[in-house]
Scaffold this active site. Structure first.
Site, PDB file in Angstrom:
ATOM      1  CB  ILE A  63      21.565  72.450  36.032  1.00 43.49           C
ATOM      2  CG1 ILE A  63      21.234  71.375  37.059  1.00 43.49           C
ATOM      3  CG2 ILE A  63      20.525  73.568  36.055  1.00 43.49           C
ATOM      4  CD1 ILE A  63      21.349  71.853  38.508  1.00 43.49           C
ATOM      5  CB  ALA A  86      18.419  70.489  44.301  1.00 42.91           C
ATOM      6  CD  GLU A  87      16.787  64.285  41.500  1.00 47.54           C
ATOM      7  OE1 GLU A  87      15.918  63.909  42.313  1.00 47.54           O
ATOM      8  OE2 GLU A  87      16.590  64.306  40.268  1.00 47.54           O
ATOM      9  CB  THR A 133      18.950  71.972  52.974  1.00 49.50           C
ATOM     10  OG1 THR A 133      18.452  71.285  54.113  1.00 49.50           O
ATOM     11  CG2 THR A 133      20.161  71.188  52.474  1.00 49.50           C
ATOM     12  CG  ASP A 134      17.711  72.651  58.270  1.00 49.99           C
ATOM     13  OD1 ASP A 134      17.555  71.805  57.367  1.00 49.99           O
ATOM     14  OD2 ASP A 134      16.910  72.764  59.225  1.00 49.99           O
ATOM     15  CD  GLU A 135      17.485  67.623  55.243  1.00 51.95           C
ATOM     16  OE1 GLU A 135      17.998  66.522  54.990  1.00 51.95           O
ATOM     17  OE2 GLU A 135      16.300  67.906  54.988  1.00 51.95           O
ATOM     18  CE1 TYR A 158      18.595  67.870  49.096  1.00 50.21           C
ATOM     19  CE2 TYR A 158      18.208  67.709  51.465  1.00 50.21           C
ATOM     20  CZ  TYR A 158      18.141  68.433  50.281  1.00 50.21           C
ATOM     21  OH  TYR A 158      17.631  69.717  50.293  1.00 50.21           O
ATOM     22  CE  LYS A 162      20.838  72.049  48.271  1.00 54.03           C
ATOM     23  NZ  LYS A 162      20.348  72.731  47.034  1.00 54.03           N
ATOM     24  N   PRO A 213       2.564  56.340  57.198  1.00 50.95           N
ATOM     25  CG  PRO A 213       3.918  56.360  55.291  1.00 50.95           C
ATOM     26  CD  PRO A 213       2.586  56.818  55.801  1.00 50.95           C
ATOM     27  NE  ARG A 289      14.414  59.744  55.475  1.00 51.82           N
ATOM     28  CZ  ARG A 289      13.941  60.987  55.391  1.00 51.82           C
ATOM     29  NH1 ARG A 289      14.484  61.947  56.108  1.00 51.82           N
ATOM     30  NH2 ARG A 289      12.920  61.271  54.606  1.00 51.82           N
ATOM     31  N   GLY A 291      20.104  56.084  58.853  1.00 50.82           N
ATOM     32  CA  GLY A 291      20.849  57.302  59.235  1.00 50.82           C
ATOM     33  C   GLY A 291      19.957  58.490  59.541  1.00 50.82           C
ATOM     34  CE1 TYR A 349       5.911  77.537  28.451  1.00 49.33           C
ATOM     35  CE2 TYR A 349       4.772  75.784  29.641  1.00 49.33           C
ATOM     36  CZ  TYR A 349       5.281  77.079  29.596  1.00 49.33           C
ATOM     37  OH  TYR A 349       5.145  77.899  30.680  1.00 49.33           O
TER      38      TYR A 349
END
Ligand code: NAD
Ligand code: TYD
Length: 352
Positions: A63, A86-87, A133-135, A158, A162, A213, A289, A291, A349
């Site tokens: 894209i 998306a990533e 996303t809700d993020e 991310y 978005k 983890p 992580r 943040g 393919y």
């Protein structure tokens, strides 16, 4: 469904593959074109059950490639776009933000421009549906829910990418009258999720007696929705959603990471015939992580009251089904982990 031809982007990924399956099976008279770049997250094995259906077509493409996207829109006369490509992984966005900017922002704008150019004289019956996303809403404290009115406050590369794409989609609605709709969904779980995300990662590590983890103290809260229920919501919003509107989608199903992991340990102890507590001994607290958002929780009241959507599965049933799927699909997991899945496209393919 009036659409004769729909473009679904990111259809070889986790959620996209469930959306493609639903649409291909439910709408045999609609041509479903799946556009996917087959990045590390794209796996055509996810769609082996629908790949020979007459109304399904796969297009390998990126894209971010503007001439390619314009050519695609020239070759097909799309009535609708459902944009999922998306990533999608927060941890990767922390190490490599730029690829998120390219795919999630520039890629989305390429699609918006192509749709705008093609639909400028006949936009009434078209729809550009952007999956988000809700993020984008940021992080909640102990209480409260994200509604469609919650101000955007993204906090990871991310979620910022978005959020940016959501703003651009709305800008095209207001500026160019492009017919759009947006939905923002909470964390999905279910079959075919790439095992870098929490739930498949935990299942795979437990199965192989590898450390689990847990970031920080495991106190972060997520609202989990079964992926097929997200796909059902997308179908409803695509067909009945109001143009220019946003719909939140959530599971009303909040779990602290550590509690969720313990439930999975106990289910897997039983399914794998292990002593109770054996899988829990694999829990390993690791560096948090950067943040790390504390809590996400969605209010799906608008979608439920206006379009009549509700989740079909309770979490207890959904997590059992999900664990069973990963245990029964060892080959899928093995191919993902050793990279074999990447040769599937060539086999299906190119070489045949
Ligand atoms: P995923 O990472 O499993 O799949 C993404 C797909 O997009 C892959 O098939 C990949 O090959 C493809 N893709 C990536 N870059 C591309 C590019 N430049 N051109 C074409 N295709 C490309 O992601 P997912 O979890 O299925 O998420 C799908 C969408 O739903 C994303 O937009 C994501 O932001 C959104 N979303 C995900 C969740 C979740 O819990 N997973 C929740 C809410 C919203
Ligand atoms: P993830 O599946 O990456 O989704 P998101 O970050 O988009 O919510 O992670 C879900 C939660 O699990 C999140 O709070 C981070 C945490 N987590 C771990 O504790 N350990 C892990 O190995 C992973 C991948 C995530």
């Amino acid at each position: 469904m009036n659409a004769k031809r729909i473009l679904i982007t990111g259809g070889a990924g986790f959620i996209g593959s469930h959306v493609v399956r639903l649409f291909v099976n439910k709408y045999p008279d609609t041509e479903i074109v799946n556009l996917d770049a087959l990045t590390y997250a794209g796996n055509l094995e996810n769609l082996s059950d629908v790949e020979n259906k007459p109304n399904y077509k796969f297009e390998k493409g990126d894209i971010t490639d503007e001439p390619y996207i314009n050519d695609l829109f020239d070759r097909y006369d799309f009535d609708g776009v459902i944009h999922l490509a998306a990533e999608s992984h927060v941890d990767r966005s922390i190490t490599d933000p730029l690829s998120f900017i390219k795919t999630n922002i520039v890629g989305t704008v390429n699609l918006l421009n192509a749709a705008r150019n093609k639909w400028k004289d006949n936009g009434e019956n078209k729809l550009f549906y952007h999956i988000s996303t809700d993020e984008v809403y940021g992080s909640l404290g102990e209480t409260g829910f994200f509604t469609e009115q919650t101000p955007y406050d993204p906090r990871s590369p991310y979620s910022a990418s978005k959020a940016s794409s959501d703003h651009l989609v709305r800008a095209y609605y207001h500026t160019y009258k492009l017919p759009v709709v947006i939905s923002n969904c909470s964390n999905n779980y279910g079959p075919n999720q790439f095992p870098e995300k929490l739930i498949p990662l935990v299942i795979n590590n437990i199965k192989n007696m590898k450390p689990i983890p847990v970031y920080g103290k495991g106190e972060n809260v997520r609202d989990w929705l079964y992926v097929v229920d997200h796909a059902r919501a997308i179908d409803m919003i695509f067909n009945e959603g109001k143009k220019g509107e946003t719909y939140n989608i959530g599971g009303n199903n909040e779990w602290r990471n550590i509690d969720l992991i313990k439930v999975m340990c106990s289910i897997l102890d039983k399914k794998l015939g292990r002593e109770p507590g054996m899988s829990e001994s694999l829990i390993t607290f690791v560096k948090d992580r950067a943040g790390h958002d504390l809590r996400y929780a969605i209010d799906s009241g608008k979608l439920m009251s206006e379009l009549g959507w509700k989740p079909s599965l309770q979490f207890e049933e959904g997590i059992e089904k999900t664990i069973d799927w990963y245990l029964e699909n060892e080959k899928w997991m093995k191919n993902v982990i050793d990279g074999t899945y990447e040769s599937y496209y060539k086999k299906q393919y190119v070489d045949r």
